[in-house]
Design an enzyme around this catalytic site. Structure first.
Site, PDB file in Angstrom:
ATOM      1  N   GLU A 128     -26.952   4.043 -45.019  1.00 30.63           N
ATOM      2  CA  GLU A 128     -26.809   4.580 -46.385  1.00 30.63           C
ATOM      3  C   GLU A 128     -25.433   4.197 -46.927  1.00 30.63           C
ATOM      4  O   GLU A 128     -24.520   3.893 -46.147  1.00 30.63           O
ATOM      5  CB  GLU A 128     -26.989   6.092 -46.359  1.00 30.63           C
ATOM      6  CG  GLU A 128     -28.351   6.464 -45.783  1.00 30.63           C
ATOM      7  CD  GLU A 128     -28.769   7.886 -46.078  1.00 30.63           C
ATOM      8  OE1 GLU A 128     -27.925   8.695 -46.502  1.00 30.63           O
ATOM      9  OE2 GLU A 128     -29.972   8.163 -45.889  1.00 30.63           O
ATOM     10  N   PRO A 129     -25.266   4.258 -48.241  1.00 34.21           N
ATOM     11  CA  PRO A 129     -23.966   3.892 -48.801  1.00 34.21           C
ATOM     12  C   PRO A 129     -22.828   4.720 -48.193  1.00 34.21           C
ATOM     13  O   PRO A 129     -21.724   4.231 -48.006  1.00 34.21           O
ATOM     14  CB  PRO A 129     -24.121   4.185 -50.297  1.00 34.21           C
ATOM     15  CG  PRO A 129     -25.594   4.078 -50.550  1.00 34.21           C
ATOM     16  CD  PRO A 129     -26.262   4.554 -49.299  1.00 34.21           C
ATOM     17  N   THR A 159     -31.774  -5.626 -45.129  1.00 33.07           N
ATOM     18  CA  THR A 159     -32.211  -7.024 -44.997  1.00 33.07           C
ATOM     19  C   THR A 159     -33.707  -7.163 -45.296  1.00 33.07           C
ATOM     20  O   THR A 159     -34.505  -6.314 -44.886  1.00 33.07           O
ATOM     21  CB  THR A 159     -31.928  -7.520 -43.557  1.00 33.07           C
ATOM     22  OG1 THR A 159     -30.549  -7.297 -43.282  1.00 33.07           O
ATOM     23  CG2 THR A 159     -32.238  -9.003 -43.406  1.00 33.07           C
ATOM     24  N   GLY A 344      -9.406 -29.635 -41.993  1.00 29.05           N
ATOM     25  CA  GLY A 344      -9.741 -29.339 -43.395  1.00 29.05           C
ATOM     26  C   GLY A 344     -11.238 -29.351 -43.649  1.00 29.05           C
ATOM     27  O   GLY A 344     -11.747 -28.548 -44.441  1.00 29.05           O
ATOM     28  N   GLU A 367     -26.186  -3.887 -36.957  1.00 23.62           N
ATOM     29  CA  GLU A 367     -26.919  -3.233 -35.853  1.00 23.62           C
ATOM     30  C   GLU A 367     -25.960  -2.601 -34.839  1.00 23.62           C
ATOM     31  O   GLU A 367     -26.135  -2.728 -33.628  1.00 23.62           O
ATOM     32  CB  GLU A 367     -27.921  -4.201 -35.206  1.00 23.62           C
ATOM     33  CG  GLU A 367     -29.014  -4.558 -36.204  1.00 23.62           C
ATOM     34  CD  GLU A 367     -30.274  -5.151 -35.620  1.00 23.62           C
ATOM     35  OE1 GLU A 367     -30.637  -4.825 -34.485  1.00 23.62           O
ATOM     36  OE2 GLU A 367     -30.906  -5.952 -36.334  1.00 23.62           O
ATOM     37  N   THR A 369     -21.584  -1.569 -34.914  1.00 21.55           N
ATOM     38  CA  THR A 369     -20.322  -2.325 -34.860  1.00 21.55           C
ATOM     39  C   THR A 369     -19.850  -2.457 -33.410  1.00 21.55           C
ATOM     40  O   THR A 369     -20.365  -1.775 -32.506  1.00 21.55           O
ATOM     41  CB  THR A 369     -19.226  -1.582 -35.656  1.00 21.55           C
ATOM     42  OG1 THR A 369     -19.002  -0.308 -35.016  1.00 21.55           O
ATOM     43  CG2 THR A 369     -19.622  -1.366 -37.116  1.00 21.55           C
TER      44      THR A 369
END
Ligand SMILES: Cc1cc2nc3c(=O)[nH]c(=O)nc-3n(C[C@H](O)[C@H](O)[C@H](O)COP(=O)(O)OP(=O)(O)OC[C@H]3O[C@@H](n4cnc5c(N)ncnc54)[C@H](O)[C@@H]3O)c2cc1C
Length: 384
Positions: A128-129, A159, A344, A367, A369
Site C-alpha cells: 500500500e502507499p 506489477t 562511457g 518482494e 527488501t
C-alpha cells in the site's frame, strides 16, 4: 545425495528459453524499454511457449512442471532482459499462484486456463502507499454487504495490473478483527473493470521500464462474496507463503541479471582497446570479471538449494531469504562493475549493461527488501 546437474527436461527448457531470449528478446527489448512500452508480442510468444503455465497442472491449462522450471526460465530471460522476466515472474508467482494454491475448484477453472497461456495476466495487490515491508499493517478494508464485498483503499506499485490483458488483481484487505485484537486479513479477487476499481496511469520508473506498474484505488468497489480466495482471515498466511516462494523466483531473476553482466563484459573486453591492448588483458579487469562470475555462481547455488528444499516439501524460508539476499546483492554489484568496465558506453541506454544497471536496484527492494530478508534470517536463527 548431492547432484547439481540439471535433468534433461530442465536442461531442454533452459536452452529453449535461452534461444528465445537471445534471438527474439535481445534485438527488440531496448526499444520497448526506451519507449516504456509493454512488449505484448513477446508476452504472447512466451504464452505460446507455455512459460506462464510452467508450474501449474495440465488439468487447469498448465504445463505440469514445477517451480524450479519457472526459476530456470526466469534466470535465462533476465540474463537478457529483466522487464520481460519480471512480467513472467509476477504473472505466474504473484498473479496465478494464489489462485492455484488457495482457490476453489470453480475459481481455478474460471481463471487459470487463460493465465496459464499468457492470454490474460493476474496481479497481486499487497503493498500500500503507506508501506510494504510491514504488510500486516494493511489499511484497505472489505466488508460484506448484501452478498458482496465492498472494498475501499489503495495499493501501490502493483506489477502487471494495468495491461490490456490484465484480467484480475488479488487484493489483501482487512475484513474484521481477530479474537486477540489483531487485524483479520483476507484475500479477494477483483476482476479488471469492476466499477469502483481504478488503475492510475503507469509510474515513471528508474528501471524495469518495459514492465507494467500502477497504483490502484478501490472506492466502494463491489465484488461477489464468492470472490474470497481461500479461507476468510487467512490472507496474512497466504501472502507470506506466496512471498517465500516468490523470493526464490526473484533470486533466479537476479542471478540471470548477474550472469548477463558477465556475458556482456566477456564479449566487450575482448574487443575494446586502451593503451594499445585489449582491456581484457589487464588483470584489474580480469579480476573484476572473475569476481562477477563468482558472485553469479554462488548465488545460483543458493537459489538451486532453496528450490530443492521447497520441491522436497521441507521448510525453506531461511534458504529462500538467503538466496534472495545474496543474489540481489550479486546483481547490484555485477551491474555496477559491468557499467564500469564498459566505461562511457556503460552509461548509454543502447547497451544492455546500462539497462542492467537501472534494473538491478529494485531487486534489493521488491518482494521484501534486503533488510526484511535479514530480519527473516535472524528470526529463523531464533534471535529475539
Ligand atoms: C517496480 C515495483 C514493482 C512492485 N510490484 C509489486 C507487486 O506486484 N505487488 C505488491 O504487492 N508489491 C509490489 N511492489 C512493492 C514492493 O514489494 C515494496 O516496495 C517493498 O516490499 C518495500 O516496501 P515499501 O516500498 O513500502 O518500503 P518500506 O516498507 O516503507 O521500507 C522503507 C525502508 O525501510 C526499511 N525497513 C522497513 N522496516 C524495517 C525494519 N523493521 N527494520 C529495518 N529496516 C526496515 C526497508 O528495508 C526500506 O529500506 C513493487 C515495487 C516496485 C518498486
Amino acid at each position: 545425495m548431492i547432484d547439481f546437474r540439471l535433468g534433461d527436461e530442465y536442461e531442454a527448457l533452459r536452452k529453449t528459453v535461452r534461444d528465445f531470449a537471445q534471438s527474439e528478446v535481445a534485438p527488440v527489448i531496448g526499444e520497448y524499454y526506451e519507449r516504456e512500452e509493454f512488449p505484448y508480442d513477446l508476452v504472447a510468444t512466451m504464452g505460446r511457449m507455455g512459460l506462464f503455465g510452467l508450474p501449474f497442472p495440465e488439468e487447469h491449462g498448465g504445463m505440469g512442471g514445477d517451480y524450479f522450471a519457472l526459476c530456470l526460465a526466469l534466470e535465462e530471460l533476465a540474463r537478457v532482459d529483466s522487464s520481460v522476466a519480471i512480467t513472467l515472474e509476477a504473472g505466474v508467482s504473484l498473479g496465478a499462484m494464489p489462485i492455484h494454491r488457495f482457490g476453489s475448484e470453480e475459481q481455478k477453472r474460471e481463471w487459470l486456463p487463460a493465465l496459464c497461456t499468457g492470454e490474460a495476466l493476474g496481479a497481486f495487490g499487497l503493498t500500500e502507499p503507506g508501506g510494504g515491508s510491514d504488510a500486516g499493517a494493511t489499511r484497505t478494508t472489505a466488508r460484506l454487504d448484501g452478498g458482496q464485498w465492498v472494498i475501499n483503499g489503495s495499493k501501490a506499485f502493483i506489477t502487471n495490473s494495468g495491461t490490456d490483458i490484465t484480467r484480475l488483481v488479488t487484493v489483501t484487505a482487512v475484513t474484521g478483527q481477530q479474537p486477540d485484537g489483531r487485524k483479520e486479513i483476507s484475500t479477494i479477487i477483483v476482476p479488471s473493470g469492476t466499477p469502483g476499481f481504478t488503475v492510475a496511469p503507469k509510474y515513471s520508473k528508474v528501471g524495469w521500464n518495459a514492465s507494467d506498474t500502477h497504483e490502484l484505488a478501490f472506492d466502494d468497489c463491489r465484488v461477489p462474496e464468492a470472490n474470497l480466495l481461500g479461507e476468510r482471515g487467512r490472507g496474512y498466511a497466504q501472502f507470506l507463503s506466496i512471498l517465500d516462494e516468490g523470493r526464490i523466483a526473484i533470486a533466479a531473476l537476479s542471478v540471470g541479471l548477474a550472469q548477463g553482466c558477465v556475458d556482456e563484459c566477456v564479449r566487450y573486453v575482448g574487443e575494446r582497446e586502451a593503451f594499445g591492448q585489449k582491456i581484457g588483458t589487464y588483470q584489474a579487469i580480469q579480476f573484476k570479471i572473475a569476481d562477477m562470475e563468482s558472485r553469479a555462481h554462488t548465488a545460483r547455488l543458493a537459489y538451486y538449494q532453496a528450490a530443492a528444499k521447497m520441491l522436497r516439501g521441507e521448510p525453506f524460508k531461511k534458504e529462500a531469504a538467503i538466496a534472495k539476499l545474496v543474489s540481489s546483492n550479486a546483481a547490484m554489484d555485477n551491474a555496477r562493475e559491468a557499467t564500469q568496465i564498459f566505461g562511457g558506453y556503460g552509461f548509454m541506454n543502447e547497451f544492455p549493461v546500462g539497462r542492467f544497471y537501472r534494473d538491478a536496484k529494485i531487486l534489493e527492494i521488491g518482494e521484501g527488501t534486503s533488510e526484511v530478508q535479514r530480519m527473516l534470517i535472524a528470526r529463523e536463527l531464533g534471535l529475539p
